[in-house]
Scaffold this active site. Structure first.
Site, PDB file in Angstrom:
ATOM      1  N   SER A 106       0.849  -1.182   0.000  1.00 58.46           N
ATOM      2  CA  SER A 106       0.000   0.000   0.000  1.00 58.46           C
ATOM      3  C   SER A 106       0.886   1.234   0.000  1.00 58.46           C
ATOM      4  O   SER A 106       1.823   1.333   0.795  1.00 58.46           O
ATOM      5  CB  SER A 106      -0.916   0.001   1.227  1.00 58.46           C
ATOM      6  OG  SER A 106      -1.745   1.142   1.235  1.00 58.46           O
ATOM      7  N   HIS A 110       2.351  12.189  -0.679  1.00 62.79           N
ATOM      8  CA  HIS A 110       1.968  13.601  -0.633  1.00 62.79           C
ATOM      9  C   HIS A 110       3.225  14.423  -0.930  1.00 62.79           C
ATOM     10  O   HIS A 110       4.270  14.230  -0.308  1.00 62.79           O
ATOM     11  CB  HIS A 110       1.395  13.961   0.740  1.00 62.79           C
ATOM     12  CG  HIS A 110       0.154  13.215   1.085  1.00 62.79           C
ATOM     13  ND1 HIS A 110      -1.062  13.475   0.490  1.00 62.79           N
ATOM     14  CD2 HIS A 110      -0.064  12.188   1.961  1.00 62.79           C
ATOM     15  CE1 HIS A 110      -1.976  12.661   0.990  1.00 62.79           C
ATOM     16  NE2 HIS A 110      -1.406  11.873   1.876  1.00 62.79           N
ATOM     17  N   HIS A 120      -1.977   7.303  -4.974  1.00 66.16           N
ATOM     18  CA  HIS A 120      -2.228   6.125  -4.148  1.00 66.16           C
ATOM     19  C   HIS A 120      -2.099   4.891  -5.033  1.00 66.16           C
ATOM     20  O   HIS A 120      -2.498   4.898  -6.205  1.00 66.16           O
ATOM     21  CB  HIS A 120      -3.633   6.185  -3.550  1.00 66.16           C
ATOM     22  CG  HIS A 120      -4.187   4.849  -3.149  1.00 66.16           C
ATOM     23  ND1 HIS A 120      -5.086   4.152  -3.932  1.00 66.16           N
ATOM     24  CD2 HIS A 120      -3.956   4.067  -2.063  1.00 66.16           C
ATOM     25  CE1 HIS A 120      -5.397   3.011  -3.342  1.00 66.16           C
ATOM     26  NE2 HIS A 120      -4.725   2.923  -2.212  1.00 66.16           N
ATOM     27  N   ASN A 122      -2.215   0.377  -4.518  1.00 61.62           N
ATOM     28  CA  ASN A 122      -2.340  -0.772  -3.632  1.00 61.62           C
ATOM     29  C   ASN A 122      -2.582  -2.012  -4.481  1.00 61.62           C
ATOM     30  O   ASN A 122      -3.363  -1.972  -5.432  1.00 61.62           O
ATOM     31  CB  ASN A 122      -3.523  -0.575  -2.663  1.00 61.62           C
ATOM     32  CG  ASN A 122      -3.890  -1.841  -1.927  1.00 61.62           C
ATOM     33  OD1 ASN A 122      -4.740  -2.609  -2.372  1.00 61.62           O
ATOM     34  ND2 ASN A 122      -3.275  -2.065  -0.801  1.00 61.62           N
ATOM     35  N   ARG A 124      -3.021  -6.425  -3.647  1.00 62.93           N
ATOM     36  CA  ARG A 124      -3.125  -7.333  -2.509  1.00 62.93           C
ATOM     37  C   ARG A 124      -3.733  -8.668  -2.941  1.00 62.93           C
ATOM     38  O   ARG A 124      -4.400  -8.761  -3.970  1.00 62.93           O
ATOM     39  CB  ARG A 124      -3.994  -6.714  -1.417  1.00 62.93           C
ATOM     40  CG  ARG A 124      -5.398  -6.404  -1.889  1.00 62.93           C
ATOM     41  CD  ARG A 124      -6.173  -5.521  -0.920  1.00 62.93           C
ATOM     42  NE  ARG A 124      -7.492  -5.199  -1.458  1.00 62.93           N
ATOM     43  CZ  ARG A 124      -7.728  -4.165  -2.262  1.00 62.93           C
ATOM     44  NH1 ARG A 124      -6.745  -3.370  -2.626  1.00 62.93           N
ATOM     45  NH2 ARG A 124      -8.952  -3.929  -2.709  1.00 62.93           N
ATOM     46  N   HIS A 154      -3.646   7.573 -16.944  1.00 61.45           N
ATOM     47  CA  HIS A 154      -4.683   6.631 -17.371  1.00 61.45           C
ATOM     48  C   HIS A 154      -4.202   5.756 -18.523  1.00 61.45           C
ATOM     49  O   HIS A 154      -4.510   4.554 -18.567  1.00 61.45           O
ATOM     50  CB  HIS A 154      -5.954   7.391 -17.760  1.00 61.45           C
ATOM     51  CG  HIS A 154      -6.806   7.757 -16.592  1.00 61.45           C
ATOM     52  ND1 HIS A 154      -7.795   6.928 -16.116  1.00 61.45           N
ATOM     53  CD2 HIS A 154      -6.806   8.858 -15.790  1.00 61.45           C
ATOM     54  CE1 HIS A 154      -8.383   7.506 -15.073  1.00 61.45           C
ATOM     55  NE2 HIS A 154      -7.800   8.674 -14.858  1.00 61.45           N
ATOM     56  N   GLY A 267      -6.669  -5.320  13.854  1.00 62.40           N
ATOM     57  CA  GLY A 267      -5.613  -5.136  14.838  1.00 62.40           C
ATOM     58  C   GLY A 267      -4.244  -4.823  14.280  1.00 62.40           C
ATOM     59  O   GLY A 267      -3.242  -4.980  14.980  1.00 62.40           O
ATOM     60  N   ASN A 269      -1.059  -2.483  13.019  1.00 59.12           N
ATOM     61  CA  ASN A 269      -0.449  -1.283  13.595  1.00 59.12           C
ATOM     62  C   ASN A 269      -1.164  -0.033  13.085  1.00 59.12           C
ATOM     63  O   ASN A 269      -1.204   0.219  11.883  1.00 59.12           O
ATOM     64  CB  ASN A 269       1.033  -1.251  13.198  1.00 59.12           C
ATOM     65  CG  ASN A 269       1.776  -0.086  13.803  1.00 59.12           C
ATOM     66  OD1 ASN A 269       1.464   1.069  13.543  1.00 59.12           O
ATOM     67  ND2 ASN A 269       2.784  -0.389  14.608  1.00 59.12           N
TER      68      ASN A 269
END
Length: 284
Positions: A106, A110, A120, A122, A124, A154, A267, A269
């Site tokens: 991920s 900025h 951005h 990501n 997974r 794009h 849960g 970090n």
């Protein structure tokens, strides 16, 4: 599936390493009195169950005001809220057996210069005893938009999609436009890109190959824009525009983003989950 999970986790880790090296090289090439930025790397763990990852954050660089490139490989048992959300998405058997495994990369950047777009990315893989799928994408978030930059981004994303399925780009562009929309503002977070989730065509290899190509397209899509725009002069008014636009990013990620919610609910970090937030933002 154990071998496939390991291959996916290794690929995401390798992509993380490649991007970190490219961003530090960009910092080296940039002009400025300040020292070139470097990533601070911190291992992360989960409060529940097993696994963890690597949080890599650069702050105060010549090009990047704040950028995070995180990798994770986690496993365990879904908490009730996450289990309920997965069941609502139609994941088979998740209510009877809530075990899961997930790995991914991920990234959120900025920029120092308001003319350089935030971005951005990501990708997974997610596994449960009853299902597996890939997800991810990349979207551009300029504070000051340049149509030629939007077109380049794009076009590069489409080049990753077309060899796999000529319908992917239109489908996943529309999905990004819908997903990165901010309802309470009535506007998009940025200029879009592609977004896909729950990708399982019944054959793991081609779906993994597509996910790899999306990840590999990121640097060619973004790096030329970041390097060119970071050389432009900017005014205080430009900086003000940037800070106000960053408020949109913060609102979206805290209110709507599914990955943020999942990370906190399982849960992981919290600093790693919330690394996407901008270092400074402004509301009027």
């Amino acid at each position: 599936m154990d071998d496939q999970r390991q291959r996916a986790a290794t690929w995401f880790h390798e992509l993380r390493d490649r991007i970190v090296a490219a961003f530090e090289a960009l910092e080296d090439r940039a002009r400025g009195d300040a020292a070139p930025g470097r990533f601070e790397v911190t291992p992360t763990t989960r409060a529940n169950d097993g696994g963890g990852g690597i949080m890599s954050v650069m702050r105060g660089g010549r090009v990047f005001e704040k950028v995070g490139v995180n990798w994770s490989e986690v496993h365990g048992t879904l908490q009730p809220a996450a289990q309920k959300a997965m069941a609502a998405r139609g994941v088979p058997g998740i209510e009877a057996d809530p075990r899961f495994w997930a790995s991914g990369i991920s990234l959120v950047a900025h920029m120092q210069n308001p003319h350089a777009p935030a971005v951005h990315m990501n990708t997974r893989m997610f596994w449960t005893p009853g299902a597996w799928w890939f997800g991810g994408g990349a979207d551009l978030n300029p504070c000051i938009e340049y149509p030629e930059d939007t077109e380049h981004f794009h076009r590069t994303m489409q080049s990753a999609c077309d060899p796999h399925d000529e319908g992917y780009y239109d489908r996943f562009k529309a999905w990004a436009d819908e997903y990165f929309f901010i309802p309470h503002r009535g506007r998009a977070r940025g200029v879009g890109g592609i977004f896909f989730d729950d990708l399982n065509n019944g054959d793991w290899e081609p779906d993994f190959a597509f996910t790899r190509d999306v990840g590999s397209a990121f640097l060619p899509a973004f790096l030329p824009l970041a390097e060119a725009r970071s050389r432009q002069p900017f005014s205080e008014d430009d900086r003000d525009t940037q800070l106000i636009h960053r408020g949109l990013y913060a609102e979206y990620n805290l209110v709507y983003d599914r990955g943020t919610k999942f990370g906190l609910e399982t849960g992981h970090n919290p600093d790693a989950v919330l690394m996407s937030l901008p270092p400074l933002a402004k509301w009027v």
